[in-house]
Design an enzyme around this catalytic site. Structure first.
Site, PDB file in Angstrom:
ATOM      1  N   PHE A   1      31.081 -95.865 -53.886  1.00 42.40           N
ATOM      2  CA  PHE A   1      31.179 -96.386 -55.252  1.00 42.40           C
ATOM      3  C   PHE A   1      31.173 -95.215 -56.222  1.00 42.40           C
ATOM      4  CE2 PHE A   1      29.560 -97.924 -59.307  1.00 42.40           C
ATOM      5  CZ  PHE A   1      30.467 -98.949 -59.550  1.00 42.40           C
TER       6      PHE A   1
ATOM      7  N   LYS B   1      22.972 -91.732 -63.994  1.00 38.35           N
ATOM      8  CA  LYS B   1      21.886 -92.719 -64.065  1.00 38.35           C
ATOM      9  C   LYS B   1      20.521 -92.204 -64.558  1.00 38.35           C
ATOM     10  CE  LYS B   1      23.721 -96.302 -61.131  1.00 38.35           C
ATOM     11  NZ  LYS B   1      25.017 -95.986 -60.516  1.00 38.35           N
TER      12      LYS B   1
ATOM     13  N   ASP C   1      28.978 -86.828 -55.367  1.00 40.06           N
ATOM     14  CA  ASP C   1      28.629 -87.760 -56.435  1.00 40.06           C
ATOM     15  C   ASP C   1      27.126 -88.036 -56.383  1.00 40.06           C
ATOM     16  OD1 ASP C   1      28.276 -89.762 -58.246  1.00 40.06           O
ATOM     17  OD2 ASP C   1      29.914 -91.034 -57.532  1.00 40.06           O
TER      18      ASP C   1
HETATM   19  C1  LIG Z   1      26.436 -96.100 -60.720  1.00 46.84           C
HETATM   20  C2  LIG Z   1      27.322 -95.130 -60.070  1.00 46.84           C
HETATM   21  C3  LIG Z   1      28.492 -94.676 -60.689  1.00 46.84           C
HETATM   22  C4  LIG Z   1      28.994 -95.255 -61.997  1.00 46.84           C
HETATM   23  O1  LIG Z   1      28.123 -95.030 -63.046  1.00 46.84           O
HETATM   24  P1  LIG Z   1      28.284 -95.850 -64.428  1.00 46.84           P
HETATM   25  O2  LIG Z   1      27.312 -95.172 -65.354  1.00 46.84           O
HETATM   26  O3  LIG Z   1      27.937 -97.267 -64.126  1.00 46.84           O
HETATM   27  O4  LIG Z   1      29.689 -95.699 -64.872  1.00 46.84           O
HETATM   28  C5  LIG Z   1      29.220 -93.687 -60.053  1.00 46.84           C
HETATM   29  N1  LIG Z   1      28.824 -93.169 -58.879  1.00 46.84           N
HETATM   30  C6  LIG Z   1      27.708 -93.590 -58.243  1.00 46.84           C
HETATM   31  C7  LIG Z   1      27.313 -92.959 -56.954  1.00 46.84           C
HETATM   32  C8  LIG Z   1      26.920 -94.586 -58.811  1.00 46.84           C
HETATM   33  O5  LIG Z   1      25.829 -95.021 -58.179  1.00 46.84           O
END
Ligand SMILES: *Cc1c(COP(=O)(O)O)cnc(C)c1O
Length: 405
Positions: free
Chosen positions: A141, A257, A228
């Protein structure tokens, strides 16, 4: 007992807001204190979720609150037309906590991934116009905007939005041979992008061997390695970043986050040579690196730098995992427990949403991801006594759940 306040809120939500979050849980939090949340009727809850791993210092943290208040009274926003001390300060702390390099601030996780993808494209273009493909993994994701969504290896996220951004290739997570085969046969790959713990994908952890080999292959084929860290970064796993558990040295890391403890922010951090690929005018954002956001990030990063902060995350995380592992012997519905630090997944033999709702009724906030995985990610500052309080509720409810079958 039905809450009349909540009924009114529900009605107005339906009247005025997009219903894309069709699954909102029946509660409206109005205040928080550490790892406790209070709802519209002042009922208290234990927070094992921290707003999707965002409120890293809990609610109402003194240091964060002070930094925010003091910045609000000074200046909120000036844009990136001007120098910004709060940006510099936060970037310096990120460098100290990761590796020497440069940081670009944005506003969210998906924007951090977009910035990483754009940087990777620039890198590829600097070698050959055809070198624009990015390898990503199934179950990953990376966000909901077009680039990040196109990089996301989950059909349910991509469904109904075609045509997507071309150039993304999905390989099975943890399958190093698939990566090797692809990189050996395809000269058009400019980057590999991956989480080390697939958070939205159900707390699936990358194998050490896979990651070590992945780094080697990327170096060999001159491909950027993008990690990521949007969910795993900023201390969540008991080190500042998840990649630090693996002893690798990525080219680009993304954050969002937990980085500013609840204030919207995102960032990528790269080595100097990679940062230079986005030359003046190539990328930008109005809000990114806003004074207030960076003051918040600075306050969070200073807390994370404190000695023994990470030790406590690991210790508390181990406590939770061991507790749940023992529970596994008392109920049949837990099939596996996995995680790192305070990023923990409990896989069930059934969908977990009923348990999440039941827990909420009993004053405990947990989450379910990938249908069957209960996700536990309290604030990094949660005291052991509150952990114990929450686990006692969880134990009672999971045993009840197991008795159903
Ligand atoms: C939550 C998340 C995103 C997206 O972040 P948003 O602030 O919701 O756009 C991208 N990569 C990972 C691994 C995430 O957990």
């Amino acid at each position: 007992m039905k809450s009349s306040k909540l009924e009114k809120i529900k009605k107005d939500d339906n009247l005025y807001l997009f219903q894309n979050y069709g699954n909102r849980l029946p509660v409206c939090f109005t205040r928080g204190d550490g790892s406790y949340l209070f709802d519209q009727d002042n009922k208290r809850y234990i927070d094992f979720f921290s707003g999707i791993a965002v409120t890293s210092l809990g609610s109402n943290n003194a240091a964060l609150s002070k930094a925010l208040h003091s910045q609000v009274d000074k200046i909120l926003h000036t844009s990136n037309w001007f120098f910004n001390r709060e940006q510099i300060e936060a970037a310096k702390l990120i460098s100290e906590l990761t590796f020497p390099g440069k940081t670009l601030f944005v506003n969210s996780g998906t924007e951090a991934c977009e910035a990483a993808i754009k940087t990777a494209r620039r890198y590829g273009m600097s070698i050959s116009p055809d070198k624009f493909e990015i390898i990503s993994f199934t179950g990953s994701f990376h966000g909901r905007t077009f680039g990040a969504m196109s990089a996301t290896g989950q059909e349910k996220i991509r469904k109904g939005f075609t045509p997507l951004v071309p150039g993304f290739k999905f390989l099975p997570f943890n399958d190093i041979n698939a990566v090797k085969k692809e990189l050996e046969s395809n000269k058009n790959v400019c980057a590999v992008m991956t989480e080390l713990i697939q958070g939205e994908g159900g707390i699936k952890i990358a194998d050490q061997k896979f990651v070590t080999q992945l780094e080697k292959l990327c170096k060999k084929h001159k491909v950027l390695l993008i990690i990521d860290e949007v969910q795993t970064g900023a201390g969540r796993t008991g080190k500042f970043c998840a990649y630090q558990h693996y002893g690798i040295s990525p080219d680009i890391i993304t954050f969002a986050k937990g980085l500013a403890g609840g204030f919207p922010i995102g960032a990528i951090h790269t080595k100097d040579a990679v940062a230079a690929l986005l030359e003046p005018g190539s990328h930008g954002t109005t809000f990114g690196g806003n004074h207030l956001a960076c003051a918040a990030a600075g306050a969070v990063l200073k807390e994370l730098k404190k000695k023994s902060f990470m030790d406590k995350i690991r210790k508390n995380g181990d406590y939770i995992q061991n507790y749940i592992k023992k529970l596994k012997g008392k109920t049949s519905c837990i099939t596996e427990v996995r995680g790192m630090g305070l990023h923990i997944g409990i896989e069930l033999d059934r969908p977990g949403m009923d348990l999440v709702k039941k827990a909420l009724e009993h004053g405990l906030v947990i989450n379910c991801t990938s249908e069957k995985v209960i996700r536990i990610m309290p604030s990094l500052t949660i005291p052991l006594s509150t952990i114990k309080e929450g686990l006692a509720i969880f134990e009672r409810l999971i045993i009840e759940e197991g008795n159903k079958s």
